[in-house]
Design a protein around this motif. Structure first.
Motif, mmCIF file in Angstrom:
data_model
loop_
_atom_site.group_PDB
_atom_site.id
_atom_site.type_symbol
_atom_site.label_atom_id
_atom_site.label_comp_id
_atom_site.label_asym_id
_atom_site.label_seq_id
_atom_site.Cartn_x
_atom_site.Cartn_y
_atom_site.Cartn_z
ATOM 1 N N LEU A 12 -4.461 16.327 23.137
ATOM 2 C CA LEU A 12 -4.333 17.503 23.995
ATOM 3 C C LEU A 12 -4.227 17.098 25.463
ATOM 4 O O LEU A 12 -4.819 16.091 25.875
ATOM 5 N N VAL B 209 -2.594 23.123 21.588
ATOM 6 C CA VAL B 209 -3.631 23.304 20.569
ATOM 7 C C VAL B 209 -3.022 23.895 19.302
ATOM 8 O O VAL B 209 -3.280 23.426 18.183
ATOM 9 N N TRP C 7 -7.980 15.451 18.617
ATOM 10 C CA TRP C 7 -8.025 16.253 19.835
ATOM 11 C C TRP C 7 -7.640 15.446 21.080
ATOM 12 O O TRP C 7 -7.337 16.032 22.129
#
Length: 205
Positions: free
Chosen positions: A28, A181, A25
């Motif tokens: 991002l 995403v 993540w």
């Protein structure tokens, strides 16, 4: 009686296999750190009228325990996201009904009691806070492993899904953020969710 709290959820949901690994993540936009996994043993009960008046209007009535927002919730959909109203678990109840008075009043324009059990979902949730360089919340990612039962048909199902919900420090360009995403999740083996909500999925039998 105090007024319920209100929030708007802007999120994206994905279906994933049992063994799908979480992506990085940190890739991002705006994300500088990822918090440790927070386990939330969620137990959600959903209610509706005999003739499913709420479901026909895309409204969900839920009583949930096990998370930071445990309580009674009414959820509706709008162009800007999912609107949610929240009452505490100990909100006042009158007579022999199970649903708090404030919830019944809020739903009066859509449906009248009694509100009867519709579905139950058990979900050990792992939540991750994605934060920017100042520590502000960019988004929350949750990894859900759901077991559910439709109370009126006996249908049972289990599945795993991810949700990515924007936080106060999310980038202004939500479309670009969710595009990033999508790219990350699809590369990891995830898929866009087949249902808009867990309730909708367990009732689709």
């Amino acid at each position: 009686m105090s007024d319920p709290s209100h929030s708007v959820e802007v999120e994206r949901k994905y279906d994933v296999d049992e063994d799908t690994p979480l992506p990085d993540w940190m890739r991002l936009p705006g994300v500088a750190s990822i918090g440790e996994a927070e386990l939330r043993p969620l137990d959600a009960q959903y209610f509706d009228t005999v003739d499913l008046a709420l479901a026909r209007q895309a409204i969900a009535l839920r009583r949930r325990t096990g998370g930071p927002d445990e309580g009674w919730h009414v959820k509706t959909s709008a162009a800007d996201g999912r609107h949610e109203w929240h009452w505490p678990l100990d909100a006042p109840v009158s007579g022999d009904q199970d649903v708090p008075d404030g919830v019944v009043k809020a739903l009066a324009r859509y449906a009248q009691p009694p509100f009867l059990p519709l579905a139950r979902l058990h979900n050990p949730r792992h939540a991750y806070a994605l934060r920017d360089e100042t520590g502000a919340l960019v988004a929350e990612v949750v990894d859900d492993r759901v077991r559910g039962r439709a109370e009126r048909t006996g249908h049972e199902d289990s599945w795993r899904e991810w949700e990515v919900e924007l936080g106060p420090a999310a980038p202004d360009d939500h479309t670009a953020f969710f595009a990033a995403v999508d790219e990350l999740v699809l590369a990891a083996g995830g898929r866009h969710a087949a249902s808009d909500s867990k309730l909708q999925r367990i009732l689709a039998c």
